[in-house]
Structures are given as C-alpha cells and as structure tokens.
Design a protein around this motif. Structure first.
Motif, PDB file in Angstrom:
ATOM      1  N   LEU A  15       0.865  -1.180   0.000  1.00 39.09           N
ATOM      2  CA  LEU A  15       0.000   0.000   0.000  1.00 39.09           C
ATOM      3  C   LEU A  15       0.900   1.229   0.000  1.00 39.09           C
ATOM      4  CD1 LEU A  15      -2.825  -0.791   2.632  1.00 39.09           C
ATOM      5  CD2 LEU A  15      -2.781  -1.270   0.171  1.00 39.09           C
ATOM      6  N   ARG A  51      -1.394  -0.986  -4.369  1.00 38.41           N
ATOM      7  CA  ARG A  51      -2.585  -0.148  -4.215  1.00 38.41           C
ATOM      8  C   ARG A  51      -2.147   1.202  -3.660  1.00 38.41           C
ATOM      9  NH1 ARG A  51      -7.811  -0.238  -6.148  1.00 38.41           N
ATOM     10  NH2 ARG A  51      -9.008   1.300  -4.979  1.00 38.41           N
ATOM     11  N   CYS A  53      -3.040   4.359  -1.510  1.00 38.14           N
ATOM     12  CA  CYS A  53      -3.965   4.547  -0.382  1.00 38.14           C
ATOM     13  C   CYS A  53      -3.675   5.915   0.226  1.00 38.14           C
ATOM     14  CB  CYS A  53      -3.721   3.413   0.611  1.00 38.14           C
ATOM     15  SG  CYS A  53      -4.925   3.353   1.927  1.00 38.14           S
ATOM     16  N   PHE A 195      -8.243   0.872   5.603  1.00 39.11           N
ATOM     17  CA  PHE A 195      -7.165  -0.019   5.158  1.00 39.11           C
ATOM     18  C   PHE A 195      -7.733  -1.332   4.627  1.00 39.11           C
ATOM     19  CE2 PHE A 195      -4.500   2.739   7.840  1.00 39.11           C
ATOM     20  CZ  PHE A 195      -3.436   2.922   6.985  1.00 39.11           C
ATOM     21  N   ALA A 198      -8.881  -1.065   1.121  1.00 41.12           N
ATOM     22  CA  ALA A 198      -7.747  -1.035   0.183  1.00 41.12           C
ATOM     23  C   ALA A 198      -7.207  -2.449  -0.037  1.00 41.12           C
ATOM     24  CB  ALA A 198      -6.651  -0.122   0.720  1.00 41.12           C
ATOM     25  N   VAL A 211       3.191  -1.320   4.077  1.00 34.89           N
ATOM     26  CA  VAL A 211       2.622   0.016   3.891  1.00 34.89           C
ATOM     27  C   VAL A 211       3.761   1.024   3.811  1.00 34.89           C
ATOM     28  CG1 VAL A 211       1.083   1.766   4.856  1.00 34.89           C
ATOM     29  CG2 VAL A 211       0.581  -0.663   5.221  1.00 34.89           C
ATOM     30  N   SER A 230       2.151  -4.456   7.862  1.00 32.33           N
ATOM     31  CA  SER A 230       0.816  -4.108   8.348  1.00 32.33           C
ATOM     32  C   SER A 230       0.571  -4.557   9.788  1.00 32.33           C
ATOM     33  CB  SER A 230      -0.234  -4.698   7.420  1.00 32.33           C
ATOM     34  OG  SER A 230      -1.505  -4.516   7.953  1.00 32.33           O
TER      35      SER A 230
END
Lengths: 237, 237
Positions: A15, A51, A53, A195, A198, A211, A230
């Motif tokens: 992310l 992704r 975010c 989150f 996502a 992340v 995460s």
C-alpha cells in the motif's frame, strides 16, 4: 524485531501513500520525490500487488491521478483508495445528507449526494475554505441536530507543501469536536475499515502487506517515508 | 447545600460577567438583557464591591465600556478585568513577542507590545480573522519555535449573538494544540490567576465573593445567567 528478509517473506502486496511518499503537493502541481516514479514502476513490474492509499481530500481522484501521471507515475483512478468515495458510501448507507466543509477540488466526488436540509457534517482538508463563516455554518448545523454526526476525511495534523507546512483537516476536526462536545467519525487513514477496503481491492490479507507512508516531516527533519509491515501497528497512521 | 441566606452571609463583593449576563453582543452594539441595567445600578448602590470580569476579546475595554454605557450601564474602564491587558502583562514579564491572531477591535490593547520576530502566539476570539491563512501563519510560527508558547485569551466553546451561536476562541485554541502537539496557556476565565486579579482589584477574598456568569445557552435553552459562590468550584468557568 526480525531481520528484513525474514519479515518480508510472505508479503504479497504494497500500500503506497501518495503525498509525502510519491510527491510533495504545491504550486504548479507539486514535485515528484526523487526515485519515486522509478520505484512505483519497479513495484508494478514485480509480483507484488500495488494499491495507492491516500488521505488526499483536496482533489477528486481524477484530478489527483491526472497530476501524478503528468509527473510520470504509472497510476490509474481505479488503483486509488481515497476517503471521499468511502464517505459517499457511508452517507448513502445511513441516509445522511451532509453539510460539506470541503475543498472545491473534491466537490465533484459528492455529485450524487443529497445535501439538502443537512443532518450531518462532512469535513475534509478544505484549505482556504476553512473560513470562520464556513466553520460556523458547520458548527451551527451540528448544534441543531439531536444526534450530531461529524465525519472527517482523515485526521492529519499537517502536511508539507513545497512552500512549507500546512494545516490539515485534523485541527479543524478537533475544533468542531470541542465546540460541540462530540467525537468525529474518521473516514480514511488511520481507520482500520479504510485499510481493509484497500486490501480487499487487491485481494491481499493484512499480514501479507507492506505500507509505505509519509513520516511527520517535523519529526525527522526531512521527508523520509517509512515502511511498516501491516501487523506492526494496529492503525498505520 | 446550605440555604441562600446562610450562604450569602459574609459576601462582600460581586464579580459580574458581561456577555450573556449584562448583554448579548450582536449587530448594532447588541442588546441589554432585561433587568440587567437596573441590577447593576442596585448592586453599585449597595454595600457590595462590584467588578466586571469578562473574557471579551474582540473589543478593547474602551470600546466595550462605551458600548455598555450607550445601553445604559453604569460602568467605567477601570472597573473591568479583561484578558488582553492580563496577557500584555505576561508578555512583558516573560520577554515574549507575539504573533497576534486576534480581532482588529482588540489590537489597540497590544499597542505597547513588540511583535517583531515572534517567539509566541497569542490567540483570541478573532471572528472573521480566523482565516485559514492566519491560522496557518500562527501554526508555522509555533512550529519554528524550540519551546512553542501559545497563549489563549479564554477557552470558551461558543457564545450567543443576537443572530445565533458563534464559535469562540476555544475551538481554535484546540486546533493549534492538536496541530503542534502542545498545550495552550489560558489567560482569562477559568484561570484562577485571572479571578484572583479581579478580586485583588476590589480587595475582596475568594470566599467573600459571588460570581454571576453566563450559562451555556444550549444547555438551558435560554440565556439564564447563573450565580455561584466563589468557593463552590475551583475554577468558576
């Protein structure tokens, strides 16, 4: 803490925050952070799911993505998780009609939302639209409600523009919380639901993702991003 | 709680709040609250010492007193304890040079204060001057300081104008506290020092005074003032 090699085993997705990680916003569309265009390209060429975010709430996703593409990033609207669309979903589900204390740049995300006779307030990073008059309008709407609902798109304290540090939505959320004696509902980071949405979009579990997030620039005296697995924290912030 | 007669024995002075007790501010100088002009006259004709103790920070004492006199009140500048002069004393004592986030109406109270190269922020009920730009200026001053000092003239949540409820300085104080991760120093009510200075001015001890103060209008659905014996609470608010 385990060594990096071990900690990254089993990682399937990434992310990426946008502001402070990919670019610094500011006049003329902002500037890409050195190496970030190439890093995104490498990640997207790898086996990892990527992704974006963001808590960006001054621009629609379309505008944000257009700006990033002009800076050279390989990014499309469908790859971005942002708080305004998440808020719209909540508003529809709960029959809420917001007074919008938001930046004009993000207003188009709320085109399908009924804003007549407001029964809640949505606050975002409104920038110059955080006038006393607009804040007082939001306050008066909340004070008229039996069960005041304040939805805040993120709760960041501030962010860095090329011209310097700028107040984010969080301080204004706190102002309305104090004025009305209420607690805001935060949509966007660090909300776990945000989150999760996502992660769902890329079909990756929380323990399989890394992340990359902007640090508080005042803490490190620089714009260094941080990377966390995460599971390291409950709510990556 | 003891009966009123007993509780008032030994009372030698009265501290009167102004906004919400004597008058409601608003367009055209506001309106006197029914019976208050006569009540002030009666108190001043009695054996009790009277002091006006206000958190008003949109106007200088001169302007406030002029307005009240036009409404019929018997009041002079020397009878008013207000936060701006108290703040000026603190600024001088501590060699502080403020960035002033205040209403133009109260700026004259700070005429003797050095505001060059600010090393603190003073925030008051700035009304329309609570623009994003001004808030961001104050924020940036604080973030540049090694030991950020934020002085707030009161911390009221809101007040009632003839046109409706208005955000007071408190929400904006909270916004800057959150943005900078600091705690403001409050000058004015409910600071004990502020009440003490009002008491000193009339030579009355804390246990000998009654305080007439505006209630939170949203709580009672009206503008009823409340009266408390000073010892009833630590910090009459």
């Amino acid at each position: 803490m385990a060594p990096w090699g071990e900690r990254l085993a089993g990682v399937r997705g990434v992310l990426l925050d946008i502001s402070g990680v990919l670019y610094d916003s500011g006049a003329g569309g902002g500037t890409a952070i050195a190496g970030s265009v190439e890093a995104v390209a490498r990640l997207k060429g790898s086996r990892l799911k990527v992704r974006f975010c963001t808590n960006e709430s001054q621009k629609s996703r379309a505008e944000l993505v257009g700006q990033l593409r002009r800076l050279g990033f390989d990014i499309s609207e469908g790859e971005v998780t942002a708080p305004a669309p998440a808020a719209c979903q909540i508003l529809k589900e709960r029959g809420l009609r917001p007074y919008l204390l938001i930046h004009d740049g993000v207003r188009s995300e709320f085109d399908q939302i009924d804003t007549s006779n407001p029964n809640c307030v949505v606050i975002a990073d409104a920038g110059e639209s955080f006038s006393y008059q607009n804040m007082n309008n939001a306050f008066q709407v909340l004070m008229e409600l039996e069960n005041p609902v304040l939805i805040s798109l993120g709760k960041g304290r501030y962010y860095k523009e090329t011209s310097g540090l700028m107040l984010d939505v969080g301080p204004y959320m706190k102002a309305l919380e104090y004025a009305c004696g209420i607690k805001a509902e935060v949509v966007g980071k660090p909300s776990p639901e945000f989150f999760k949405s996502a992660l769902q979009a890329i079909g990756v579990e929380a323990h399989q993702v890394v992340v990359a997030q902007a640090c508080n620039p005042s803490t490190l005296g620089g714009r260094d991003g941080w990377i966390t697995r995460s599971g390291d924290r409950d709510h990556p912030g």
